[in-house]
Design a protein around this motif. Sequence first.
Motif, mmCIF file in Angstrom:
data_model
loop_
_atom_site.group_PDB
_atom_site.id
_atom_site.type_symbol
_atom_site.label_atom_id
_atom_site.label_comp_id
_atom_site.label_asym_id
_atom_site.label_seq_id
_atom_site.Cartn_x
_atom_site.Cartn_y
_atom_site.Cartn_z
ATOM 1 N N THR A 97 89.329 21.610 19.495
ATOM 2 C CA THR A 97 90.653 20.970 19.546
ATOM 3 C C THR A 97 90.904 20.345 20.928
ATOM 4 N N GLN A 100 92.555 16.572 30.481
ATOM 5 C CA GLN A 100 92.307 16.669 29.037
ATOM 6 C C GLN A 100 91.128 17.627 28.880
ATOM 7 N N LYS A 131 99.404 20.255 22.605
ATOM 8 C CA LYS A 131 98.563 19.859 21.470
ATOM 9 C C LYS A 131 99.447 19.032 20.551
ATOM 10 N N ASP A 132 99.102 17.775 20.366
ATOM 11 C CA ASP A 132 99.944 16.857 19.583
ATOM 12 C C ASP A 132 101.385 16.909 20.116
ATOM 13 N N ASP A 133 102.343 17.316 19.270
ATOM 14 C CA ASP A 133 103.739 17.334 19.716
ATOM 15 C C ASP A 133 104.179 18.688 20.253
ATOM 16 N N SER A 134 103.277 19.665 20.234
ATOM 17 C CA SER A 134 103.660 21.008 20.670
ATOM 18 C C SER A 134 103.401 21.204 22.154
ATOM 19 N N HIS A 135 104.454 21.611 22.861
ATOM 20 C CA HIS A 135 104.350 21.913 24.284
ATOM 21 C C HIS A 135 104.612 23.397 24.466
#
Lengths: 149, 83
Positions: free
Chosen positions: B59, B5, B37-41
């Motif tokens: 972020t 992380q 990042k969140d749901d973005s790969h």
Amino acid sequence: MLINEDLIVLNLPAKSKEEAIQMLAEKAAAAGRVADIAGYRDAVLHREGEYSTGMGFGVAIPHGKTNAVTEPLLMYATVESMDWQSLDGNPIDVIFMIGVPADNAGDVHLKILANLSRRLMKEEFRTNLRAAQSPAAVLKVLQDYEIGL
Amino acid sequence: MQTIQVTVPFKEGLHARPATELVKVCMTIKSDITLIKDDSHVNPKSILGIMSLGASHGTALTVQVEGADEVEAIEKLKSFFAG
């Protein structure tokens, strides 16, 4: 609106990166978004000097954050294939130029870049964009993909 | 698979010069790398992929590496995100 038909130029007659940026800065001033052409041009060129904004797929996204810009703007231009020192080593034929006032709070231009990058990864978007033969047609494609609204 | 992380240490966010440098670091790595990042790969070997995240200063991101050189790779990425 970040972009409108006045900020779209098909077949910009530029022969180099520097010339393209100069011509687009002039266009932005004519459209009332830029108060100081040289100031905006130099901000964009300064960035280009640090790293190239040639993103691959034949697309460059030069950008400048400066108070020479009075209102955030996105421009679109097509050019005859030219070198932009892209990371992938290929020439570019599509330019998206971004301008944001330096005092603009937050990360407006990061958001514009993120949205544009997401779309540009899709081949269908790139194909539709290059097929558009008038400023109105380009604007329609951008709107279909929710860019520059 | 190795996972870390990180937070974006660059004041201008993860675009422009830092994004270009990250691509260059990732190109030296053979393993598959995923930046989340969140749901973005996304694949950070692509500059558009990195920029599509719109990751501003501070972020939180997850980095996953899977492949033959993953241990060495994760050290390179740790040091990149150390700023």
